[in-house]
Design a protein around this motif. Structure first.
Motif, PDB file in Angstrom:
ATOM      1  N   MET A  24       0.843  -1.203   0.000  1.00 40.80           N
ATOM      2  CA  MET A  24       0.000   0.000   0.000  1.00 40.80           C
ATOM      3  C   MET A  24       0.872   1.245   0.000  1.00 40.80           C
ATOM      4  SD  MET A  24      -3.324   0.123   0.104  1.00 40.80           S
ATOM      5  CE  MET A  24      -4.029   1.608  -0.549  1.00 40.80           C
ATOM      6  N   LYS A  25       0.669   2.088  -0.992  1.00 42.45           N
ATOM      7  CA  LYS A  25       1.540   3.254  -1.098  1.00 42.45           C
ATOM      8  C   LYS A  25       1.260   4.240   0.044  1.00 42.45           C
ATOM      9  CE  LYS A  25       2.933   6.828  -4.338  1.00 42.45           C
ATOM     10  NZ  LYS A  25       2.486   7.568  -5.500  1.00 42.45           N
ATOM     11  N   HIS A  26      -0.010   4.420   0.325  1.00 41.49           N
ATOM     12  CA  HIS A  26      -0.353   5.385   1.375  1.00 41.49           C
ATOM     13  C   HIS A  26      -1.011   4.645   2.519  1.00 41.49           C
ATOM     14  CE1 HIS A  26       0.602   8.087  -1.746  1.00 41.49           C
ATOM     15  NE2 HIS A  26      -0.368   7.622  -2.496  1.00 41.49           N
ATOM     16  N   ALA A  27      -0.281   4.596   3.644  1.00 39.58           N
ATOM     17  CA  ALA A  27      -0.739   3.787   4.761  1.00 39.58           C
ATOM     18  C   ALA A  27      -2.100   4.274   5.260  1.00 39.58           C
ATOM     19  CB  ALA A  27       0.285   3.816   5.872  1.00 39.58           C
ATOM     20  N   ARG A  28      -2.239   5.596   5.383  1.00 36.03           N
ATOM     21  CA  ARG A  28      -3.508   6.099   5.925  1.00 36.03           C
ATOM     22  C   ARG A  28      -4.445   6.468   4.784  1.00 36.03           C
ATOM     23  NH1 ARG A  28      -2.308  10.446  10.358  1.00 36.03           N
ATOM     24  NH2 ARG A  28      -0.143  10.506   9.749  1.00 36.03           N
ATOM     25  N   PHE A  29      -4.764   5.479   4.005  1.00 35.48           N
ATOM     26  CA  PHE A  29      -5.538   5.749   2.792  1.00 35.48           C
ATOM     27  C   PHE A  29      -6.958   6.205   3.105  1.00 35.48           C
ATOM     28  CE2 PHE A  29      -8.349   2.081   2.806  1.00 35.48           C
ATOM     29  CZ  PHE A  29      -7.701   1.249   3.704  1.00 35.48           C
ATOM     30  N   TRP A  30      -7.436   5.905   4.313  1.00 33.58           N
ATOM     31  CA  TRP A  30      -8.815   6.277   4.636  1.00 33.58           C
ATOM     32  C   TRP A  30      -8.959   7.773   4.934  1.00 33.58           C
ATOM     33  CZ3 TRP A  30      -8.603   8.417   9.400  1.00 33.58           C
ATOM     34  CH2 TRP A  30      -7.537   8.017  10.216  1.00 33.58           C
ATOM     35  N   VAL A  31      -7.819   8.455   5.144  1.00 33.90           N
ATOM     36  CA  VAL A  31      -7.898   9.878   5.493  1.00 33.90           C
ATOM     37  C   VAL A  31      -8.500  10.688   4.342  1.00 33.90           C
ATOM     38  CG1 VAL A  31      -6.575  11.927   6.110  1.00 33.90           C
ATOM     39  CG2 VAL A  31      -5.972   9.720   7.095  1.00 33.90           C
ATOM     40  N   LEU A  32      -8.117  10.342   3.113  1.00 32.54           N
ATOM     41  CA  LEU A  32      -8.596  11.137   1.973  1.00 32.54           C
ATOM     42  C   LEU A  32     -10.103  10.994   1.732  1.00 32.54           C
ATOM     43  CD1 LEU A  32      -5.607  10.929  -0.499  1.00 32.54           C
ATOM     44  CD2 LEU A  32      -6.342  12.870   0.896  1.00 32.54           C
ATOM     45  N   PRO A  33     -10.634   9.744   1.693  1.00 30.99           N
ATOM     46  CA  PRO A  33     -12.100   9.635   1.560  1.00 30.99           C
ATOM     47  C   PRO A  33     -12.837  10.359   2.686  1.00 30.99           C
ATOM     48  CG  PRO A  33     -11.088   7.497   1.230  1.00 30.99           C
ATOM     49  CD  PRO A  33      -9.982   8.428   1.626  1.00 30.99           C
ATOM     50  N   LEU A  34     -12.273  10.271   3.896  1.00 31.29           N
ATOM     51  CA  LEU A  34     -12.907  10.950   5.029  1.00 31.29           C
ATOM     52  C   LEU A  34     -12.902  12.466   4.809  1.00 31.29           C
ATOM     53  CD1 LEU A  34     -14.140  10.219   7.822  1.00 31.29           C
ATOM     54  CD2 LEU A  34     -11.954  10.909   8.806  1.00 31.29           C
TER      55      LEU A  34
END
Lengths: 280, 170
Positions: free
Chosen positions: B1-11
């Protein structure tokens, strides 16, 4: 073949997404009587968050305005006292007219329409874009609201409900280009259709189907009740500009709405209209 | 996974859509309001690349579609294009924090809103060409360009942090 797909996987995925979106747009462009499950749930889950957020924004605005207006209040207070005494005289006059009106109505055997049954609701969100004019209310089917019910404020007509979930309702404002309501010039009784304008500028247009409608700047426009969705006699706005009829058969005028669409807070939804031609 | 905190952007996009429908109308100047969802989508493209930009645009746009409830897919499609276009700038331009986000937001808004206008035209629901540009597209592009640098800094910081986090774990 497989190599072709592997090499162009992104392009194919993108094309697929575009096709799905276009089909979806087509399906949802018609008037729909049922909402998809996901639409229902999103609206219901988001409602409390939106209510909180809209309320907060409104509170901050009110506070800022309050500070700015403090200085103006004293002068306004003085003026209001003056106006109040004027109104007192008007009130007496009004009572006279009302009594006279009652007598004349009785003579003509008119049935006075009772106040409409209404449900009060609060605006909790607006549409996020600049193309449509919608607001979301914090009451829905559970409170007795349904599609096509008219929405008003004490100052004037607001719009009609186009979408309803159990706990929310979406109102198509009169300002929306897809909106239309029967209107009439209070002074001359000329009837027309009040239309919204896209590229929302906060103004409405009224369209008359005959060129010699007698209309002037400053004329009050009220709802005509024609069409059956909106009640008759609700203020819509005031004429700000008359567009001269050219070659066509129709005439237009620009109308500044009575309801304050930019700061809509509390509204009333009329849950049932009396049948046309009769009393309640 | 390139961006570990991928959920931050949808949020962030979800928050942007909520703010857009509740708080942002109070920032309207003569009925013109900034579109922070669109700006956020453009910045995601600008910082992360065309695929992420398009994905963010699709997600944020569909959320807006659910709110509006008419022509579902309209915002999904037009915002996907905006995110993709902004993503094309990603590798080509040195990322200084003012002019690049401003210019990208301006151009992406004009292109995305023009496509939206054309689609509405197909459905017979669009206002006139002049009116659309003078009252909606032009002012929105300018307002969005002004807002872009404000949102750019926190988003860039978020990206630097997630990149660092991922690098440390790898």
């Amino acid at each position: 073949m497989a190599r072709f797909f592997r090499r162009n996987a992104r392009l194919i995925a993108a094309a697929g997404v575009v096709v799905v979106l276009v089909v979806l747009m087509n399906l949802t462009s018609q008037e729909r009587h049922h909402l998809a499950y996901i639409e229902q749930k999103t609206a219901e889950i988001m409602a409390p968050v939106q209510r909180w957020s809209y309320g907060l924004a409104h509170g901050i605005r009110g506070w800022a305005i309050g500070l700015g207006e403090l200085r103006l209040i004293r002068a306004e207070n003085h003026r209001l006292k003056q106006t109040l005494s004027d109104y007192e005289q008007l009130r007496v006059q009004l009572q006279e007219y009302r009594a006279e009106n009652e007598r004349l109505k009785a003579l003509l055997d008119f049935k006075t329409a009772a106040a409409y049954p209404t449900v009060a609701a609060r605006v909790i969100a607006r549409n996020p874009d600049s193309w449509f004019s919608l607001v979301v209310l914090d009451q829905g089917r559970a409170a007795g609201l349904d599609r096509d019910m008219p929405v008003i404020t004490p100052s004037g007509l607001v719009g009609k409900i186009t979408k309803v979930t159990d706990t929310t309702a979406t109102v198509l404002l009169l300002l929306d280009p897809e909106s239309g309501a029967g209107g009439l010039v209070q002074r001359t009784r000329d009837t027309g259709v009040v239309l919204g304008q896209a590229g929302v500028t906060g103004s409405l247009r009224i369209k008359f189907f005959f060129r010699d409608a007698k209309i002037e700047v400053g004329d009050d426009i009220i709802s005509s009740g024609l069409g059956g969705v909106f009640p008759a006699g609700v203020p819509i706005g005031r004429v700000t500009k008359v567009e001269p009829a050219e070659f066509g058969l129709v005439q237009y005028a620009e109308v500044k709405p009575s309801a304050d669409f930019q700061h809509l807070e509390d509204v009333l939804v009329i849950t049932s209209l009396p049948k046309a031609g009769g009393g309640p | 996974m390139k961006h570990a905190r991928f959920w931050v952007l949808p949020l962030a996009l979800l928050v942007a859509v909520v703010l857009q429908s509740t708080v942002i109308p109070y920032f309207a100047i003569d009925w013109v309001k900034p579109d922070i969802t669109l700006v956020l989508i453009v910045l995601v493209g600008l910082l992360y690349g065309p695929v992420q930009g398009a994905a963010g645009g699709l997600f944020g746009g569909l959320l807006e579609d659910l709110f509006t409830g008419r022509f579902i897919g309209l915002f999904g499609l037009t915002r996907m294009l905006a995110g993709y276009l902004a993503g094309l700038v990603e590798r080509r331009v040195y990322k200084e924090p003012f002019l690049v986000p401003m210019a990208t937001s301006f151009v992406a808004t004009v292109v995305s809103e023009t496509l939206l206008f054309l689609i509405l035209k197909l459905f017979g629901a669009a206002p006139g060409f002049g009116r659309s540009f003078v009252h909606i597209i032009g002012p929105a592009a300018i307002y969005n360009a002004i807002v872009a640098p404000v949102l750019y800094r926190p988003l860039r910081r978020l990206k630097t942090e997630t990149d660092k986090g991922t690098a440390a774990r790898a």
